[in-house]
Structures are given as C-alpha cells and as structure tokens.
Motif scaffolding. Structure first.
Motif, short mmCIF file in Angstrom:
data_model
loop_
_atom_site.label_atom_id
_atom_site.label_comp_id
_atom_site.label_asym_id
_atom_site.label_seq_id
_atom_site.Cartn_x
_atom_site.Cartn_y
_atom_site.Cartn_z
N CYS A 117 0.81 -1.21 0.00
CA CYS A 117 0.00 0.00 0.00
C CYS A 117 0.85 1.26 0.00
CB CYS A 117 -0.94 -0.02 1.19
SG CYS A 117 -2.20 -1.30 1.06
N THR A 118 2.01 1.24 0.63
CA THR A 118 2.88 2.41 0.61
C THR A 118 3.33 2.72 -0.81
OG1 THR A 118 3.66 2.00 2.86
CG2 THR A 118 5.01 3.42 1.48
N LEU A 119 3.73 1.70 -1.54
CA LEU A 119 4.16 1.91 -2.93
C LEU A 119 3.03 2.47 -3.78
CD1 LEU A 119 6.23 -1.38 -3.48
CD2 LEU A 119 7.11 0.94 -3.12
N LEU A 120 1.83 1.95 -3.60
CA LEU A 120 0.69 2.44 -4.38
C LEU A 120 0.33 3.87 -3.98
CD1 LEU A 120 -1.57 -0.75 -4.44
CD2 LEU A 120 -0.39 0.30 -6.39
N TYR A 121 0.40 4.18 -2.69
CA TYR A 121 0.08 5.53 -2.23
C TYR A 121 1.02 6.57 -2.84
CZ TYR A 121 -3.41 4.55 1.42
OH TYR A 121 -4.55 4.23 2.10
N VAL A 122 2.31 6.30 -2.78
CA VAL A 122 3.29 7.26 -3.27
C VAL A 122 3.12 7.47 -4.77
CG1 VAL A 122 5.74 7.67 -3.63
CG2 VAL A 122 4.93 6.85 -1.41
N ALA A 123 2.96 6.37 -5.52
CA ALA A 123 2.80 6.49 -6.97
C ALA A 123 1.53 7.26 -7.32
CB ALA A 123 2.76 5.10 -7.60
N ALA A 124 0.42 6.93 -6.68
CA ALA A 124 -0.84 7.62 -6.97
C ALA A 124 -0.80 9.08 -6.52
CB ALA A 124 -2.00 6.89 -6.27
N GLY A 125 -0.14 9.37 -5.40
CA GLY A 125 -0.02 10.75 -4.95
C GLY A 125 0.79 11.59 -5.91
N ALA A 126 1.83 11.01 -6.49
CA ALA A 126 2.64 11.74 -7.47
C ALA A 126 1.81 12.09 -8.71
CB ALA A 126 3.86 10.90 -7.86
N VAL A 127 1.02 11.14 -9.18
CA VAL A 127 0.17 11.39 -10.35
C VAL A 127 -0.89 12.43 -10.02
CG1 VAL A 127 -1.53 10.36 -11.91
CG2 VAL A 127 0.57 9.12 -11.36
N LEU A 128 -1.51 12.33 -8.86
CA LEU A 128 -2.58 13.24 -8.46
C LEU A 128 -2.09 14.68 -8.42
CD1 LEU A 128 -5.53 13.40 -7.42
CD2 LEU A 128 -4.61 13.14 -5.12
N THR A 129 -0.97 14.93 -7.75
CA THR A 129 -0.45 16.29 -7.66
C THR A 129 0.18 16.76 -8.95
OG1 THR A 129 1.61 15.40 -6.71
CG2 THR A 129 -0.07 16.17 -5.17
N GLY A 130 0.49 15.82 -9.86
CA GLY A 130 1.02 16.21 -11.16
C GLY A 130 -0.05 16.60 -12.15
N ILE A 131 -1.28 16.19 -11.91
CA ILE A 131 -2.39 16.51 -12.82
C ILE A 131 -3.11 17.78 -12.38
CG2 ILE A 131 -4.62 15.74 -13.70
CD1 ILE A 131 -3.59 12.88 -13.55
N VAL A 132 -3.33 17.93 -11.09
CA VAL A 132 -4.10 19.05 -10.55
C VAL A 132 -3.19 19.91 -9.67
CG1 VAL A 132 -6.12 19.73 -9.20
CG2 VAL A 132 -6.17 17.61 -10.54
N PRO A 133 -3.15 21.23 -9.86
CA PRO A 133 -2.40 22.10 -8.94
C PRO A 133 -2.82 21.84 -7.50
CG PRO A 133 -3.14 23.35 -10.84
CD PRO A 133 -3.80 22.00 -10.93
N PHE A 134 -1.85 21.72 -6.60
CA PHE A 134 -2.14 21.21 -5.26
C PHE A 134 -3.14 22.07 -4.49
CE2 PHE A 134 1.58 23.98 -4.66
CZ PHE A 134 1.25 24.70 -3.54
N ARG A 135 -3.20 23.38 -4.75
CA ARG A 135 -4.12 24.24 -4.01
C ARG A 135 -5.58 23.97 -4.37
NH1 ARG A 135 -1.33 28.39 -1.34
NH2 ARG A 135 0.82 28.66 -2.07
N GLU A 136 -5.82 23.23 -5.45
CA GLU A 136 -7.18 22.94 -5.89
C GLU A 136 -7.67 21.57 -5.41
OE1 GLU A 136 -7.54 23.46 -10.10
OE2 GLU A 136 -6.22 25.22 -10.13
N LEU A 137 -6.85 20.87 -4.65
CA LEU A 137 -7.18 19.48 -4.29
C LEU A 137 -7.97 19.34 -2.99
CD1 LEU A 137 -3.83 17.68 -5.24
CD2 LEU A 137 -6.08 17.34 -6.30
N GLY A 138 -8.33 20.43 -2.36
CA GLY A 138 -9.03 20.35 -1.08
C GLY A 138 -10.50 20.02 -1.24
#
Length: 517
Positions: A290-311
């Motif tokens: 799960c740690t590997l999946l979390y880090v990979a998915a988090g990288a993609v998530l913040t790479g697609i959407v500017p982080f200030r819009e993710l709340g």
C-alpha cells in the motif's frame, strides 16, 4: 477477595497482568472460527489500508499543508507505521491472539494500561469508519451526479465543517447532515454481521477491483502529469502548518490513520490457522504494497491538478475529470467506492474484535463479547459500533475525525513498541516466528531495541502537530475536538473505575480458582 473500593486494591488490580497461556486459552474459548490464511490476512490489511489515504485524505493534506511534498508525508507516516508494524509482527508471533495492542498490553503492562489502550483503539476504529464513510459519501454523490441523479448537498455534508485559515483549523456549522455517510457505515456493519467468511469474500472482491482501478489511474494518469505542478515541490511556509516542513509533518499526521489496516491484521490472530507465521506476513506485506501504491498515486494526483485545488472530498475524481475521459472518471469513482467500502468493512471488523476481548475480560458489558450462535460473529458489537460511527459520520468533518484518529493510533503504537521491549526484557526465553531487526542494547536487565525506539520517536512526531493545532483551536474559541477527546478519556476512566475494575476483578479471581465440574 480484597475490597475493590480500597485505593491500594484498585492500584494492584490495574497492575494485574495476564499470563500468555491464559490469553491464548481465552481466545480458544471465544468460539471464533480459525479459517483465515496468509493470503486472507494480506487482503484484509490491503482492504483496510488502501482507500482513504489516496481517495480522500491526500487532497486535503496537499491543498492545506504539504503541497506536492505530500509524497514525503506518505513516507514519514509509512516509516512510523513500518517500525511499529515490525513490533506488532513480533508480538503477534509470540502472543498469537486477537485483541491486538489491547491483548499485548494486558500481558506486558497490566490491566489498567490495557484498558486505557483498548479504549483508545476503539476510538480510533470508530472514528476511522466515520471518516472513511464521509469520503464514501463524496464519491457516491459525485458518481450519481454523473448519471443524472443529484443528491442534495445537505444530505452529504457533515453538520460541522473544518476550514483552514492561516495554517490552522477553524470549525463552522454547515447546516447539513451527512446521511449518505451514515447509511454507508450501517451497510458495512450488516455485511460484517453476516459472517467472517462472507466478509472475507466481499473484501477479496473489493480489493481486486480497487487495486486494479488504482493501478489504471496511475498508468493512465502518468501521461497527463505536468511537472510544472510539482514546482515548488516543498512550498515555503505561509504561517502555522501551511506548507514548509511544518506542513509536511502536519500532513503526515493526517495521513497516519490511512495505514491503520496492518493493525487490523493482528486482530484476526484468533481466526487464523497459523498465526505465528501468517500474521507477520499479513502485517508487513500489506504495509509495503500500500505504501508503494500511495506514493505512486499521490505523485500522479499532484502532477495533474495544482495542489491548491485538491481540497475536495473526491480529489482523484477531480483529477480524472481533468483528463477529459468521462467514462474513465466513472470507472475511477466506482473504484474509489469499492476501496472505501472495503476499508469500512475492515474497520468494523477490527473494532468488534477488540471489543470481544475487552468484554470477555469483564471490562465492558458482555454484549460486546457475545458471538452469534450460527454466524459465529460478535453481531451486537458490530451493530453498536456501527450506529455510533454512523452518528459521528453525519455530524463531524473529516479533518476533526482525522486528528482524533491520529492521537488514538499514535498512543496505541507507542505502547506496542514499549511492550516489545518489556517482553524481551522480562521473558527473553519466549520466541515466536518473527523478531524485530536491527538489534538493540541491554541496560542492566532492560532491552532497548532500535526499532521500538524509532517507532516511539516517529509516533510522537505524528502527534506533535495535531496537539499543537488542537491547542490553537482552543485559544481561538473552537474547543470541539479537545472537548471530544477530553470527554472520551474521562468517560473511559469512569467506566473502568465503576464497572470494569469491579467486574474485571471478579473474573480475575474466578479465573484463578479451579473449575468445578
């Protein structure tokens, strides 16, 4: 029998420890079926871990606290859980019973400490179910909106909302009532009441679906990553816990509870065919995957959407909407719902199994230890905690729930790390199928382990920003989270003194007497 009302006798009772043989014998008498193997435990761990961390909490953690450096927050939280997970693995191989930290603490540190820890573990599981259900409501209403069914906002919004101002949490009244989240919790409780084998089957199906969908999100989403969204990777601190290293630590504390699943694996020891071998495998294996999946998915998530819009309550859905693939967005939302659904099941499983052990010891009413005659599940406990979690899900926001969960988890983890060192020091002849690595030093007759100490330090690191933020809330006139925590702790003390000690004392003395046929 000594007078339970005398302070000295109360103190002695609080220090009373169970022998390992008695704990194992109690587990065998509980009536739960030993049907789970290593694969089932791995699935159980993944089912509980993989869900809220990426589907719900990542967005708020990135938007309010860490920015793209939320990946570092995942790593910090995983390290804290990893060191503690190694301690869980050793204890579960030496003391192969359900009850997890509660049972381990009863054997090592005594009844009073075990009760306090068990009370906090119940809090963390119930609140975790409520927080996950809130995320579930967000994704479900979004999915229904995609197919033309619009749920009124007030039906999927908690009564209290948490906003971030100047790097600190501010609470407000929304006027809503999250009935969608409440119904999700109750549905999970009904599945658990149906039976462990049915629940394990449902979990297996949900895990396969959600892992496949999450891997698809990572693979497809990687094509839409804009590296400019990762700049700066660690935004400068804007005051309080808003970004910078304070924000990374605050986000790690928020994400901490997303790794709770490995603890649930140890809850299943009494229903596992070979707990000394399979429980450590389930704990460590699920944590790594799960740690590997979390880090990979988090990288993609913040790479697609500017982080200030993710709340938002459904950050992954927001990301796939930005890809411009409507059908893929629907698929991802279904995957998120399956992931969060499996976490709800695993949380309900964990809290009911802790309550079985506490109830069997007489520290809670017997209904929590009652196992259904045919389904062999603690159905009354599942129902009770399901109702409580449903009410909390309807009223409280994810931010407040996450903070309280972090404090409960970290407290339990610290005691587990201490318990490993105590057991090695007091009973060095006991050996299970697993021992924590990296060794340690002997100071007199006390063994101080490298891994347990690192686990304690990192857990304290998780607690510090949450406590700091809670103090700031009280100073600004928002004492809700502090009052909930203080009230719960006070209630636990009263239950133990006026019910648990008296009832537990009678059971302790009865257990010490020979059984008459």
């Amino acid at each position: 029998m000594a007078d339970a009302s005398r302070p000295l006798d109360r103190w002695r009772q609080a220090l009373h420890r169970k022998s390992i043989d008695v704990v194992v014998a109690d587990t065998e008498r509980a009536g739960l079926q030993r049907k789970l193997g290593a694969g089932s435990l791995l699935i159980l761990g993944i089912a509980n871990i993989l869900g809220a961390g990426i589907y719900v909490m990542t967005g708020e953690a990135a938007a309010s606290f860490a920015g793209p450096a939320v990946l570092l927050s995942f790593v910090l939280a995983a390290l804290a859980c990893g060191f503690t997970g190694l301690c869980y693995a050793e204890l579960s191989s030496v003391i192969p019973v359900s009850g997890s930290a509660y049972s381990y603490c009863y054997v090592t540190l005594g009844e009073g400490c075990a009760w306090a820890l068990g009370w906090m573990v119940i809090l963390e599981y119930v609140l975790s179910a409520s927080a996950v259900a809130a995320g579930f409501a967000g994704y479900l209403t979004s999915l229904l909106g995609d197919i033309g069914v619009h749920v009124p906002a007030w039906l999927a919004t908690s009564t209290i909302t948490a906003l971030q101002q100047d790097g600190h949490t501010v609470l407000a009244n929304s006027g809503g009532l999250n009935l969608v989240a409440a119904l999700a919790v109750l549905a999970a409780a009904c599945v658990l009441i149906a039976g462990v084998s049915q629940s394990a089957l449902v979990n297996a199906v949900l895990v396969v679906i959600k892992v496949g969908v999450l891997v698809s999100f990572i693979a497809v989403g990687a094509r839409y990553v804009d590296s400019a969204h990762w700049q700066p990777f660690l935004p400068a601190n804007e005051g309080g816990f808003a970004y910078g290293w304070p924000g990374v630590l605050r986000a790690a504390a928020m994400l901490f509870f997303a790794y709770l699943g490995f603890e649930t694996v140890s809850m299943a020891a009494s229903e596992t065919r070979n707990p000394r071998r399979d429980v450590p495998f389930g704990i460590l294996g699920s944590l790594v995957v799960c740690t590997l999946l979390y880090v990979a998915a988090g990288a993609v998530l913040t790479g697609i959407v500017p982080f200030r819009e993710l709340g938002v309550p459904d950050p992954v859905a927001l990301a796939v909407d930005r890809m411009g693939w409507p059908w893929f967005a629907v698929l991802i939302k279904i995957g998120a719902l399956t992931g969060l659904g499996s976490v709800l099941l695993a949380n309900g499983y964990g809290v009911s199994r802790v309550a079985v052990n506490i109830g069997r010891d007489g520290l809670l009413p017997g209904l929590f230890a009652h196992v259904h005659r045919t389904r062999r599940t603690p159905w009354l406990g599942n129902l009770t905690f399901g109702v409580i979690a449903a009410v909390l899900a309807a009223l409280l926001p994810i931010g407040v729930l996450g903070d309280l969960i972090c404090l409960g988890i970290a407290s339990a983890f610290i005691v587990v790390c201490i318990a490993v060192m105590w057991l090695r020091s007091a009973r060095p002849e006991l050996r299970g199928g697993f021992r924590v690595p990296l060794g340690g030093v002997w100071i007199g007759k006390a063994w101080i382990g490298t891994v347990p100490v690192l686990g304690i330090v990192l857990c304290l690191t998780m607690m510090a920003p949450v406590l700091g933020d809670m103090v700031q809330q009280v100073r600004r006139g928002d004492p809700l989270a502090a009052l909930i925590l203080a009230g719960y702790v006070l209630a636990g003390a009263l239950v133990y003194v006026f019910y648990g000690q008296r009832r537990g004392r009678r059971l302790a003395y009865a257990a010490a007497q020979p059984t008459e046929s």
